[in-house]
Scaffold this motif. Structure first.
Motif, PDB file in Angstrom:
ATOM      1  N   HIS A 198       0.807  -1.214   0.000  1.00  0.00           N
ATOM      2  CA  HIS A 198       0.000   0.000   0.000  1.00  0.00           C
ATOM      3  C   HIS A 198       0.845   1.271   0.000  1.00  0.00           C
ATOM      4  O   HIS A 198       0.322   2.347  -0.312  1.00  0.00           O
ATOM      5  N   ILE A 257      -0.510   6.191   5.907  1.00  0.00           N
ATOM      6  CA  ILE A 257      -1.556   5.240   6.249  1.00  0.00           C
ATOM      7  C   ILE A 257      -1.125   4.434   7.464  1.00  0.00           C
ATOM      8  O   ILE A 257       0.056   4.101   7.620  1.00  0.00           O
ATOM      9  N   VAL A 277      -1.462   0.884   9.426  1.00  0.00           N
ATOM     10  CA  VAL A 277      -1.849  -0.495   9.130  1.00  0.00           C
ATOM     11  C   VAL A 277      -1.869  -1.317  10.415  1.00  0.00           C
ATOM     12  O   VAL A 277      -1.145  -1.035  11.371  1.00  0.00           O
ATOM     13  N   CYS A 284      -5.812   1.316   7.229  1.00  0.00           N
ATOM     14  CA  CYS A 284      -5.930   0.157   6.348  1.00  0.00           C
ATOM     15  C   CYS A 284      -5.834  -1.111   7.200  1.00  0.00           C
ATOM     16  O   CYS A 284      -4.734  -1.516   7.582  1.00  0.00           O
TER      17      CYS A 284
END
Length: 349
Positions: free
Chosen positions: A30, A110, A112, A132
């Motif tokens: 990602h 992001i 995770v 995410c």
């Protein structure tokens, strides 16, 4: 092309196992780069946190496939058990510092992770980053791996280590570490066996017991009173004077009793009671290896003057006065959450 510039993956990694590696590689699907934040970096060595930050960092580096290593940045963050905003601030500062140094201020980030239990609630604390949830690869548990390694005779260790769901590079490091830290490993195994036997007393009970303890934070003239633990768990670590509440006593009476038993402090009881400046309850569910343990801590602020004479007794090997300046560097030597209790209580005055 990766959608994000940076992914952030937070964990304790005690030790780093195949499930962690799978999450790491998913995160790199990602983002261009991954920031691995290793938690609890200043904890003393115990059966829940057997490996230091430097040792865990080396494990992670050894586990990352060669082609991905230049995309992973590893850093660490300390616990702040009773000040969640401080911990969140530390995580934000670590990430902002890395992102700023690598890419300037304009970068997409992001977070995770996967939701396992209440320990995953931190995923909701960073709304400035997209979240995410990575696919849960398995039910791998670092706790089960630690139990497997600590609970077997040393003669079976190599075979047991070989069968664990751990990356090969980490297996090699663990084997080398255990061989070169034989005394530390035996101490961990002794503590593991003590905790196993201690908790086995309550197996089969419909409701597991909840223990009540007391702890004394005694301050005078810029010094704090500490003891060295003489028994498991935490043998040899520094601690606050304290212990278990008796069935027939009030909590304030218990903390006075434990303080006098463990330190022999030469201060009259009425003076001690009159010196109480703050009191708070500490109930982090994971604060004690022995089981669910809630403690009431009292801050005793003695009047300036010569430090009272003390002498270790009861469960304490010794008692001593430590300057508050030196105390700030002792987090890695303090039992359970006692360092964080002191930080919290001192903040209240």
């Amino acid at each position: 092309m990766n959608r994000y510039d940076f992914a952030v993956y937070i964990g304790r990694f005690q030790p780093f196992h195949d499930g962690h590696l799978a999450c790491l590689t998913q995160a790199l699907d990602h983002a261009s780069k991954l920031i691995v934040l290793v938690g609890s970096i200043n904890r003393p060595r115990n059966i829940r946190d057997p490996f230091s930050y430097a040792e865990r960092r080396e494990m992670i580096e050894a586990a990352i496939p060669l082609g991905l290593r230049d995309r992973v940045i590893i850093s660490g963050v300390s616990d702040r058990l009773y000040n969640l905003p401080q911990w969140v601030t530390a995580v934000q500062a670590a990430v902002d510092g890395i992102v700023g140094a690598a890419a300037g201020g304009d970068a997409s980030v992001i977070l995770v992770g996967h939701r396992k239990d209440q320990t995953s609630d931190y995923l909701d604390l960073f709304p400035q980053w997209d979240l995410c949830p990575v696919e849960e690869i398995s039910i791998l548990s670092a706790t089960q791996i630690r139990d497997a390694l600590l609970g077997l005779p040393e003669a079976d260790l190599a075979k047991t280590l070989g069968g664990q769901p751990i990356p090969n590079g980490v297996k090699t490091l663990l084997g080398d570490w255990i061989a070169s830290h034989a005394d530390a490993w035996r101490a961990l195994r002794t503590e593991w066996d003590f905790i196993r036997r201690y908790r086995s007393q309550f197996e089969g009970l419909r409701y597991p017991p909840i223990f009540q303890t007391v702890d004394a934070v005694v301050i005078q003239a810029g010094h704090i009173l500490l003891v060295e633990r003489g028994a498991h768990p935490g043998r040899g670590l520094l601690a606050l004077p304290g212990g278990f509440l008796n069935a027939d006593e009030r909590i304030e009476d218990a903390v006075i009793r434990e303080l006098r038993e463990e330190t022999g402090i030469k201060v009259p009881e009425p003076v001690l009671r009159g010196s109480i400046r703050a009191r708070a309850r500490y109930d982090d569910p994971m604060r004690s290896l022995r089981g669910r343990t809630i403690t009431d801590a009292f801050l005793f602020d003695l009047r300036p003057g010569p430090l009272p004479k003390i002498k270790g007794g009861s469960d304490a090997r010794r008692a001593h006065w430590t300057s508050l300046a030196e105390f700030q560097s002792l987090e890695a030597q303090m039992f359970e959450d006692h360092f964080h209790i002191v930080q919290d209580l001192l903040g209240r005055i």
